[in-house]
Design a protein around this motif. Structure first.
Motif, mmCIF file in Angstrom:
data_model
loop_
_atom_site.group_PDB
_atom_site.id
_atom_site.type_symbol
_atom_site.label_atom_id
_atom_site.label_comp_id
_atom_site.label_asym_id
_atom_site.label_seq_id
_atom_site.Cartn_x
_atom_site.Cartn_y
_atom_site.Cartn_z
ATOM 1 N N LEU A 207 -33.484 -62.899 94.845
ATOM 2 C CA LEU A 207 -33.326 -62.096 93.633
ATOM 3 C C LEU A 207 -33.504 -62.929 92.373
ATOM 4 O O LEU A 207 -34.098 -62.464 91.397
ATOM 5 N N LEU A 208 -33.005 -64.151 92.384
ATOM 6 C CA LEU A 208 -33.185 -65.034 91.234
ATOM 7 C C LEU A 208 -34.669 -65.293 90.992
ATOM 8 O O LEU A 208 -35.160 -65.175 89.862
ATOM 9 N N GLN B 205 -36.314 -62.140 89.643
ATOM 10 C CA GLN B 205 -35.986 -61.866 88.244
ATOM 11 C C GLN B 205 -36.684 -62.835 87.298
ATOM 12 O O GLN B 205 -37.063 -62.453 86.191
ATOM 13 N N TYR C 216 -39.328 -61.222 84.764
ATOM 14 C CA TYR C 216 -38.647 -61.083 83.475
ATOM 15 C C TYR C 216 -39.639 -60.551 82.445
ATOM 16 O O TYR C 216 -40.753 -61.057 82.322
ATOM 17 N N ALA D 187 -36.442 -67.489 81.975
ATOM 18 C CA ALA D 187 -35.254 -66.775 81.501
ATOM 19 C C ALA D 187 -34.125 -67.773 81.327
ATOM 20 O O ALA D 187 -34.137 -68.853 81.920
ATOM 21 N N GLU E 12 -29.408 -64.514 80.554
ATOM 22 C CA GLU E 12 -30.307 -63.398 80.872
ATOM 23 C C GLU E 12 -30.331 -63.125 82.374
ATOM 24 O O GLU E 12 -30.314 -61.978 82.812
ATOM 25 N N LEU E 13 -30.357 -64.205 83.157
ATOM 26 C CA LEU E 13 -30.345 -64.042 84.614
ATOM 27 C C LEU E 13 -29.020 -63.456 85.095
ATOM 28 O O LEU E 13 -29.002 -62.622 85.999
ATOM 29 N N ARG F 156 -29.299 -59.792 84.513
ATOM 30 C CA ARG F 156 -30.225 -59.146 85.446
ATOM 31 C C ARG F 156 -29.675 -59.100 86.870
ATOM 32 O O ARG F 156 -29.961 -58.169 87.616
ATOM 33 N N LEU F 157 -28.892 -60.107 87.238
ATOM 34 C CA LEU F 157 -28.297 -60.151 88.573
ATOM 35 C C LEU F 157 -26.923 -59.487 88.611
ATOM 36 O O LEU F 157 -26.317 -59.379 89.677
#
Length: 129
Positions: free
Chosen positions: A50-51, A54, A58, A64, A68-69, A72-73
Motif C-alpha cells: 500500500l505504501l 500510494q 500520489y 509524498a 501525506e502518506l 492516504r494510509l
C-alpha cells in the motif's frame, strides 16, 4: 450557489439493506485477503504494498511526505515512519530532502520498489477484473 439537499434515507434498514452491506464487506475482505497473500508471496507485507502504491499513485507527483502518506494510509505518523524505514532497508524507497524547502522530507520509489509494485499492481488489477 447552494448545493442541492442530500437525499434522505429511510431510518429503518430492511433485510435487503443488510444483505447489500454484508456482501459489500465480504467483497472488500476477499480482495484484502488476496492482497495480503500475493504481497506475502512477493516478500513484503500488504502495508508495504500500500505504501508503494500510494507513492506511485500520489496525485500530481512521484513522491509524498510522511504526513501525506499517513493520511492516504489512514495511519499514525509514527507508524508510517517505521513502515518507510522498513521499505528503505529493503531498498524499495528512499528519503530525500525537498528541493524547494529543505525541511521537507520526500519519500520516493526506488527502481526495485517500482518493479515490485508494477508486478503486484498487475496481479491486483487482474483480481479486480
Amino acid at each position: 450557489m447552494t448545493n442541492p439537499p442530500a437525499p434522505t434515507l429511510p431510518a429503518e434498514l430492511g433485510k435487503a439493506d443488510f444483505e447489500l452491506l454484508a456482501d459489500f464487506r465480504y467483497q472488500i475482505r476477499r480482495f484484502l485477503r488476496f492482497s495480503e497473500q500475493v504481497s506475502h508471496e512477493h516478500g513484503i507485507t500488504s502495508l508495504q504494498y500500500l505504501l508503494l502504491l500510494q507513492l506511485k499513485g500520489y496525485p500530481g507527483r512521484e513522491w509524498a511526505t510522511i504526513a501525506e502518506l499517513a493520511e492516504r494510509l489512514q495511519s499514525h505518523h509514527h507508524g508510517v515512519v517505521t513502515l518507510v524505514s522498513r521499505c528503505e532497508q529493503a531498498g524499495l524507497v528512499a528519503r530525500r530532502k525537498g528541493e524547494g524547502d529543505r525541511r521537507v522530507v520526500q519519500v520516493v520509489l526506488l527502481p526495485k520498489g517500482e518493479e515490485l509494485l508494477h508486478r503486484l499492481a498487475l496481479l491486483h488489477r487482474r483480481q479486480l477484473v
